[in-house]
Motif scaffolding. Structure first.
Motif, PDB file in Angstrom:
ATOM      1  N   CYS A 212      -0.327   2.249   6.678  1.00 48.89           N
ATOM      2  CA  CYS A 212      -0.325   2.361   5.132  1.00 48.89           C
ATOM      3  C   CYS A 212      -1.499   3.311   4.783  1.00 48.89           C
ATOM      4  CB  CYS A 212      -0.371   1.227   4.460  1.00 48.89           C
ATOM      5  SG  CYS A 212      -0.182   1.232   2.618  1.00 48.89           S
ATOM      6  N   LYS A 213      -2.766   3.218   4.947  1.00 49.06           N
ATOM      7  CA  LYS A 213      -3.845   3.919   4.782  1.00 49.06           C
ATOM      8  C   LYS A 213      -3.808   5.342   5.156  1.00 49.06           C
ATOM      9  CE  LYS A 213      -5.865   0.890   2.095  1.00 49.06           C
ATOM     10  NZ  LYS A 213      -5.816   1.223   0.882  1.00 49.06           N
ATOM     11  N   ILE A 214      -3.129   5.505   6.344  1.00 50.38           N
ATOM     12  CA  ILE A 214      -2.754   7.008   7.095  1.00 50.38           C
ATOM     13  C   ILE A 214      -2.068   7.688   6.242  1.00 50.38           C
ATOM     14  CG2 ILE A 214      -1.929   8.022   8.757  1.00 50.38           C
ATOM     15  CD1 ILE A 214      -2.995   5.929  10.747  1.00 50.38           C
ATOM     16  N   LYS A 215      -0.827   6.877   5.507  1.00 52.96           N
ATOM     17  CA  LYS A 215      -0.042   7.713   4.673  1.00 52.96           C
ATOM     18  C   LYS A 215      -0.522   7.827   3.263  1.00 52.96           C
ATOM     19  CE  LYS A 215       3.852   5.778   7.437  1.00 52.96           C
ATOM     20  NZ  LYS A 215       5.093   6.461   7.582  1.00 52.96           N
ATOM     21  N   GLY A 216      -1.655   7.216   3.028  1.00 55.61           N
ATOM     22  CA  GLY A 216      -2.305   7.307   1.505  1.00 55.61           C
ATOM     23  C   GLY A 216      -1.831   6.124   0.668  1.00 55.61           C
ATOM     24  N   GLY A 217      -1.416   5.270   1.306  1.00 54.18           N
ATOM     25  CA  GLY A 217      -0.931   3.967   0.311  1.00 54.18           C
ATOM     26  C   GLY A 217      -1.835   3.084  -0.129  1.00 54.18           C
ATOM     27  N   LEU A 218      -1.305   1.940  -0.741  1.00 50.85           N
ATOM     28  CA  LEU A 218      -2.012   1.137  -1.322  1.00 50.85           C
ATOM     29  C   LEU A 218      -1.530  -0.398  -0.836  1.00 50.85           C
ATOM     30  CD1 LEU A 218      -1.513   2.408  -4.662  1.00 50.85           C
ATOM     31  CD2 LEU A 218      -3.743   2.739  -3.434  1.00 50.85           C
ATOM     32  N   THR A 219      -2.762  -1.268  -0.741  1.00 56.13           N
ATOM     33  CA  THR A 219      -2.405  -2.838  -0.490  1.00 56.13           C
ATOM     34  C   THR A 219      -1.831  -3.143  -1.906  1.00 56.13           C
ATOM     35  OG1 THR A 219      -4.549  -3.488  -1.386  1.00 56.13           O
ATOM     36  CG2 THR A 219      -4.207  -3.140   1.110  1.00 56.13           C
ATOM     37  N   SER A 220      -1.269  -4.276  -1.804  1.00 56.91           N
ATOM     38  CA  SER A 220      -0.620  -4.930  -3.177  1.00 56.91           C
ATOM     39  C   SER A 220      -1.895  -5.246  -4.253  1.00 56.91           C
ATOM     40  CB  SER A 220      -0.021  -6.228  -3.026  1.00 56.91           C
ATOM     41  OG  SER A 220      -0.723  -7.328  -2.396  1.00 56.91           O
TER      42      SER A 220
END
Length: 95
Positions: free
Chosen positions: A76-84
């Motif tokens: 997720c972090k590699i893709k630039g995403g966020l935790t809930s």
């Protein structure tokens, strides 16, 4: 026949609940997690944080922080995403 249909429907519903899940890939278990803010319009997995819809494929905006995709744990972090938690904070900050 109806029993098989009901059982497969129940299994499909259970798999789309969005809890961190394990997926069997061959003999290796791959952990998955929700990744918010990385799905394109119409490509989200299940409901969003705001509760405005409850099905996959109903997002209307690219990279909406309230929409999520199920990804391999750690990606997720590699893709630039966020935790809930991060997604909820970002949504609160935007309003």
């Amino acid at each position: 026949m109806n029993h098989k249909l009901a059982l497969s429907s129940a299994l499909a519903a259970a798999l789309t609940l969005g809890v961190v899940t394990d997926t069997v890939a061959g003999e290796k278990r791959v952990k998955k997690e929700k990744c918010y803010g990385v799905s394109l319009a119409g490509q989200n997995d299940c409901s969003n944080i705001a509760g405005t819809h409850s099905c996959a494929g109903q997002s209307t905006v690219d990279n909406d922080p309230g929409e999520w995709r199920l990804v391999t744990k750690g990606q997720c972090k590699i893709k630039g995403g966020l935790t809930s938690k991060e997604a909820r904070a970002k949504i609160k900050q935007q309003s």
